[in-house]
Every structure is written in C-alpha cells, then in structure tokens.
Design a protein around this motif. Structure first.
Motif, PDB file in Angstrom:
ATOM      1  N   VAL A 161      41.351  -3.821   6.135  1.00  0.00           N
ATOM      2  CA  VAL A 161      42.494  -3.228   5.436  1.00  0.00           C
ATOM      3  C   VAL A 161      43.031  -2.044   6.222  1.00  0.00           C
ATOM      4  O   VAL A 161      44.240  -1.849   6.346  1.00  0.00           O
ATOM      5  N   GLU A 162      42.138  -1.251   6.775  1.00  0.00           N
ATOM      6  CA  GLU A 162      42.556  -0.097   7.578  1.00  0.00           C
ATOM      7  C   GLU A 162      43.289  -0.569   8.836  1.00  0.00           C
ATOM      8  O   GLU A 162      44.303   0.024   9.234  1.00  0.00           O
ATOM      9  N   GLU A 163      42.794  -1.630   9.462  1.00  0.00           N
ATOM     10  CA  GLU A 163      43.476  -2.201  10.627  1.00  0.00           C
ATOM     11  C   GLU A 163      44.863  -2.702  10.238  1.00  0.00           C
ATOM     12  O   GLU A 163      45.839  -2.516  10.974  1.00  0.00           O
ATOM     13  N   LEU A 164      44.944  -3.339   9.074  1.00  0.00           N
ATOM     14  CA  LEU A 164      46.230  -3.835   8.581  1.00  0.00           C
ATOM     15  C   LEU A 164      47.189  -2.681   8.305  1.00  0.00           C
ATOM     16  O   LEU A 164      48.382  -2.756   8.614  1.00  0.00           O
ATOM     17  N   ARG A 165      46.669  -1.594   7.740  1.00  0.00           N
ATOM     18  CA  ARG A 165      47.504  -0.432   7.446  1.00  0.00           C
ATOM     19  C   ARG A 165      48.097   0.147   8.738  1.00  0.00           C
ATOM     20  O   ARG A 165      49.275   0.513   8.785  1.00  0.00           O
ATOM     21  N   GLU A 192      47.921  -0.059  -3.420  1.00  0.00           N
ATOM     22  CA  GLU A 192      47.681   1.386  -3.461  1.00  0.00           C
ATOM     23  C   GLU A 192      47.295   1.930  -2.085  1.00  0.00           C
ATOM     24  O   GLU A 192      47.647   3.054  -1.736  1.00  0.00           O
ATOM     25  N   THR A 193      46.589   1.124  -1.310  1.00  0.00           N
ATOM     26  CA  THR A 193      46.144   1.572   0.003  1.00  0.00           C
ATOM     27  C   THR A 193      47.219   1.411   1.072  1.00  0.00           C
ATOM     28  O   THR A 193      47.422   2.296   1.913  1.00  0.00           O
ATOM     29  N   LEU A 194      47.935   0.284   1.049  1.00  0.00           N
ATOM     30  CA  LEU A 194      48.907  -0.024   2.093  1.00  0.00           C
ATOM     31  C   LEU A 194      50.306   0.478   1.769  1.00  0.00           C
ATOM     32  O   LEU A 194      51.133   0.649   2.676  1.00  0.00           O
ATOM     33  N   ASP A 195      50.600   0.683   0.485  1.00  0.00           N
ATOM     34  CA  ASP A 195      51.904   1.167   0.039  1.00  0.00           C
ATOM     35  C   ASP A 195      53.039   0.244   0.503  1.00  0.00           C
ATOM     36  O   ASP A 195      54.098   0.697   0.926  1.00  0.00           O
ATOM     37  N   VAL A 196      52.785  -1.068   0.451  1.00  0.00           N
ATOM     38  CA  VAL A 196      53.820  -2.071   0.733  1.00  0.00           C
ATOM     39  C   VAL A 196      53.704  -3.166  -0.317  1.00  0.00           C
ATOM     40  O   VAL A 196      52.738  -3.220  -1.088  1.00  0.00           O
TER      41      VAL A 196
END
Length: 258
Positions: free
Chosen positions: A73-77, A104-108
């Motif tokens: 998820v962090e890599e995706l962000r 909530e994490t990516l804000d997209v």
C-alpha cells in the motif's frame, strides 16, 4: 424512466494506477493472471480512464485489512503521488472495509474490477430494460459495501464508479437503497412480461430466432452486420454493444448444393 447518471461540470478524468494481487491459490488454479491484467487495462481504457502504471503483488493470501498488504500500500501511495493519479483500480473484488482502509490511506478513489465493468455497462445501456438491469446490478453490488464508498462519491464528483445510480442515491441510507432495488425489480418484471408477450407472438408467426454467442469483443456484432442488413455499432472495445438489437433482419439467400 429518468436518466440516473450523475452529471457535474467539475468532473475530472480518471487517471489511474492498476493493481493486481496474485495469490498462491490463483497460481495453483492455472489462471492466466497476465491476460487478466491486460484485460483490466482494456476495461479501464474503455471506461475512459487514463492508465498511468500497473502494480502487481504476490502474496499467499489476500490481506484482510489492506488486500495487498501494508508495505505494498505504501508503494502504491508513492506511485500515486509521483504520477498524479486520482484513482486506484484493483483487478479483484474488494470488501467495504478494504475500500475504506485504502481510501483513508491513499486519499484517492478506489474501484475494483466488478465496479469498473458495471460502470461500462452504465455508459452503454440505452434501452429501458438495459438501464434498469444495470442500475439494479450496481445497487445490489454496492449495498453491502456502502460503508467503504463514502469518500469515493463525494471527493471527485463523477467519473468511474459514480455513473448509473449516481452520487446522491448512493449516499442515502440502506433502507432507501433497498426500496430502490425493490422498485427496480418491479419495473423489470413489467418489462419481462412485455418481452414474454412479444416472444409468444413470434412463435405464432413461425419466426426463426438465431443467437450469436461469444465473449466480449469476439466479433459478434461484426458477424451480424455481415450476415444481415443490420447496422449494429462496432468498435474494438470491451462491452461495446450491451443492449440487444430489437430490429428484425432477413438473411440473404444462400445457394444450396446437394
């Protein structure tokens, strides 16, 4: 029936990063994940999405909270931030909780494969029956996932995932959504009754029915146009033709030899 498509003058084009999860179960099943991902790219482009990048993740099983795992998820962000994407499209179905956590994490905007296909259907449906069927499918799919799509519907205003039922309807409570589903089922029953009457009339007149069956974009409409005087829409897109043509065509005479 009124058009339920959500319209806004501030609608932005979806610029997406596509995400695919390959689990051990998928590997054992022999599913061609590369083909599935290529098809996802085609689906996104058919829906009018600009595909910026594709990310894959290998895991033993899906992560219950993040689907692809917190590290991925962090890599995706980082990819989303670096490319200026406003949407993430997943090749598999997501739960409402997973959508909410990713949002909530990516804000997209978070979209999965099924929702993307339903959005294409919403763009293609023109007949009353088709529009009813698509809206019914969208409501039925999103009802158990409403808790995970709140920001999806309010942030960007339009685009994939908000066509068909529309933003205002999906932000109502579950009771109203269930009432809408019941109403759509009643409307569909009426349409089905009319189709049954027409079917009985065709049987009485001895009309012969021929079905062309095949996967999307296999060439069914092209073949129909070649065989008959039809003028069915043809385009090199997935699900380019959704509604069944209602006109009747005669086939050209075929010279038979014994």
């Amino acid at each position: 029936m009124a058009n339920n498509t959500h319209e806004t003058t501030t609608e932005m084009q979806d610029r997406a990063v596509l995400v695919s999860l390959v689990t051990d179960q998928v590997k054992r099943s022999g599913i061609n994940t590369e083909h599935s991902l290529q098809e996802l790219v085609q689906l996104a482009e058919t829906a009018g999405v600009e595909v910026l990048d594709v990310i894959t993740q290998n895991r033993e099983t899906p992560d219950t909270k993040w689907f692809i795992g917190k590290g991925k998820v962090e890599e995706l962000r980082m990819a989303i931030d670096g490319l200026g994407a406003n949407t993430a499209i997943f090749d598999q179905e997501l739960s409402g909780a997973q959508v909410r956590n990713l949002e909530e994490t990516l804000d997209v905007k978070i979209i999965d494969r099924t929702q993307l296909i339903l959005d294409i259907f919403a763009q293609r449906a023109k007949t009353r029956e088709g529009i009813i069927q698509v809206e019914l499918a969208q409501h039925s799919y999103l009802l158990p996932r409403l808790s995970g799509h709140g920001k999806n519907l309010s942030r960007l205003g339009g685009g994939i995932g908000t066509r068909g039922p529309g933003e205002s309807k999906l932000e109502t409570d579950r009771r109203h959504i269930r009432e809408r589903i019941s109403d759509l089922k009643r409307q569909l029953d009426e349409v089905t009754k009319h189709r049954k009457l027409h079917r009985e009339r065709r049987k009485k007149t001895g009309a012969v029915q021929v079905a062309l069956v095949g996967y999307t974009n296999a060439g069914k409409s092209t073949l129909l146009n070649r065989l008959t005087a039809a003028d069915v829409y043809i385009e090199n897109q997935l699900f380019a033709t959704l509604d069944p043509p209602r006109e009747l065509w005669s086939f050209p005479a075929v010279k038979r030899s014994c």
